[in-house]
Design an enzyme around this catalytic site. Sequence first.
Site, PDB file in Angstrom:
ATOM      1  N   HIS A  36      -0.911   6.605  -4.595  1.00 33.26           N
ATOM      2  CA  HIS A  36      -2.197   7.266  -4.838  1.00 33.26           C
ATOM      3  C   HIS A  36      -2.737   6.778  -6.182  1.00 33.26           C
ATOM      4  CE1 HIS A  36      -5.282  10.246  -4.354  1.00 33.26           C
ATOM      5  NE2 HIS A  36      -5.108  10.591  -5.621  1.00 33.26           N
TER       6      HIS A  36
ATOM      7  N   SER B 194      -4.221  -4.489   0.318  1.00 29.69           N
ATOM      8  CA  SER B 194      -3.711  -5.258  -0.821  1.00 29.69           C
ATOM      9  C   SER B 194      -2.321  -4.767  -1.252  1.00 29.69           C
ATOM     10  CB  SER B 194      -4.687  -5.227  -2.003  1.00 29.69           C
ATOM     11  OG  SER B 194      -4.672  -3.981  -2.646  1.00 29.69           O
ATOM     12  N   ASN B 195      -2.053  -3.482  -1.103  1.00 28.90           N
ATOM     13  CA  ASN B 195      -0.697  -3.001  -1.436  1.00 28.90           C
ATOM     14  C   ASN B 195       0.330  -3.553  -0.446  1.00 28.90           C
ATOM     15  OD1 ASN B 195      -0.427  -1.073  -3.816  1.00 28.90           O
ATOM     16  ND2 ASN B 195      -2.310  -0.344  -2.853  1.00 28.90           N
TER      17      ASN B 195
ATOM     18  N   ARG C 275      -5.259   8.763   6.267  1.00 26.07           N
ATOM     19  CA  ARG C 275      -5.135   9.878   7.211  1.00 26.07           C
ATOM     20  C   ARG C 275      -4.068  10.844   6.742  1.00 26.07           C
ATOM     21  NH1 ARG C 275      -6.899  10.156  12.109  1.00 26.07           N
ATOM     22  NH2 ARG C 275      -5.039  11.054  13.040  1.00 26.07           N
TER      23      ARG C 275
ATOM     24  N   GLU D  60      -0.916  -0.544  -9.287  1.00 29.88           N
ATOM     25  CA  GLU D  60      -0.382  -0.087  -7.999  1.00 29.88           C
ATOM     26  C   GLU D  60       0.556  -1.133  -7.399  1.00 29.88           C
ATOM     27  OE1 GLU D  60      -3.029   1.627  -5.049  1.00 29.88           O
ATOM     28  OE2 GLU D  60      -4.553   1.958  -6.574  1.00 29.88           O
TER      29      GLU D  60
HETATM   30  C1  GAR Z   1      -5.361   2.057  -2.917  1.00 30.94           C
HETATM   31  O1  GAR Z   1      -6.042   2.199  -4.144  1.00 30.94           O
HETATM   32  C2  GAR Z   1      -4.511   3.273  -2.648  1.00 30.94           C
HETATM   33  O2  GAR Z   1      -3.918   3.811  -3.800  1.00 30.94           O
HETATM   34  C3  GAR Z   1      -5.538   4.212  -2.078  1.00 30.94           C
HETATM   35  O3  GAR Z   1      -6.325   3.415  -1.231  1.00 30.94           O
HETATM   36  C4  GAR Z   1      -6.353   2.095  -1.742  1.00 30.94           C
HETATM   37  C5  GAR Z   1      -5.950   1.162  -0.639  1.00 30.94           C
HETATM   38  O4  GAR Z   1      -6.053  -0.165  -1.060  1.00 30.94           O
HETATM   39  N1  GAR Z   1      -4.915   5.301  -1.367  1.00 30.94           N
HETATM   40  C6  GAR Z   1      -5.339   6.549  -1.438  1.00 30.94           C
HETATM   41  O5  GAR Z   1      -6.320   6.903  -2.056  1.00 30.94           O
HETATM   42  C7  GAR Z   1      -4.498   7.545  -0.649  1.00 30.94           C
HETATM   43  N2  GAR Z   1      -4.728   8.873  -1.085  1.00 30.94           N
HETATM   44  P1  GAR Z   1      -5.313  -1.319  -0.265  1.00 30.94           P
HETATM   45  O6  GAR Z   1      -5.708  -1.148   1.209  1.00 30.94           O
HETATM   46  O7  GAR Z   1      -5.903  -2.564  -0.848  1.00 30.94           O
HETATM   47  O8  GAR Z   1      -3.831  -1.188  -0.475  1.00 30.94           O
END
Ligand code: GAR
Length: 216
Positions: A119, A23-24, A101, A184
């Site tokens: 994060h 989603s990001n 990772r 985010e």
């Molecule tokens: C997000 O909340 C991101 O901040 C987190 O994983 C999710 C991915 O969502 N990342 C971490 O925790 C890294 N330490 P997304 O695949 O929908 O972007």
Amino acid sequence: MSTASPVSRKPLRLGVLISGRGSNMIAIANSIREGRLPGVEIAVVISNTGSACGLAVCQELGLPTAVLVSKGRPRAEHDADVVACLRRHNVDLVVLAGYMRLLSPEFIAAYPNRIVNIHPSLLPSFPGLEAQQQAFDYGVKIAGCTVHFVDEHLDHGPIILQRAIPVQETDDAHSLATRILTEEHIAYTEALARVASGDYEIRGRRYVRRDTPAAP
Ligand code: GAR
């Protein structure tokens, strides 16, 4: 009469790394498409697993993708393949978007201060997995997210920006995570705009805008 020629800057080419939902990555792609990130383009989206849902969306958005499966491979070997792929696509900035990772020292050295991560906590609180659940269980009243440069330690490099939200009495870990995710998506675009401007320096651990006077 003299006319100044327009300054044409090379686009900043992103290599976006995902492991799941993406989603990001989608929020960044939308920001580019809607003109909120001028001079920025996605060169490639790389997933370390073929089952990442974000990959299907890349197809719809017409974004080039690569799947480099990490499972069962030594970290250094897999990372070398990722770096080679990023180089093939002339990537300037590596964007970790839910890339679950740790990066090898060789990967980090290949893109010094050119790797950013998001994060879902206000670092340095709650690094690592399930940050939103950690924050909720701890009972914090303010939660949020952090975009930072990546160094050799987990969730640790210089912070570009953070967005905070109040934790509500009615929240559970899921509703909190959902509201943090909304932040985010805003934060990543804003942070990438700052990095793309090039108008900053890193003083020790601190990301500072160029017009900020140094401490006396
Ligand atoms: C997000 O909340 C991101 O901040 C987190 O994983 C999710 C991915 O969502 N990342 C971490 O925790 C890294 N330490 P997304 O695949 O929908 O972007």
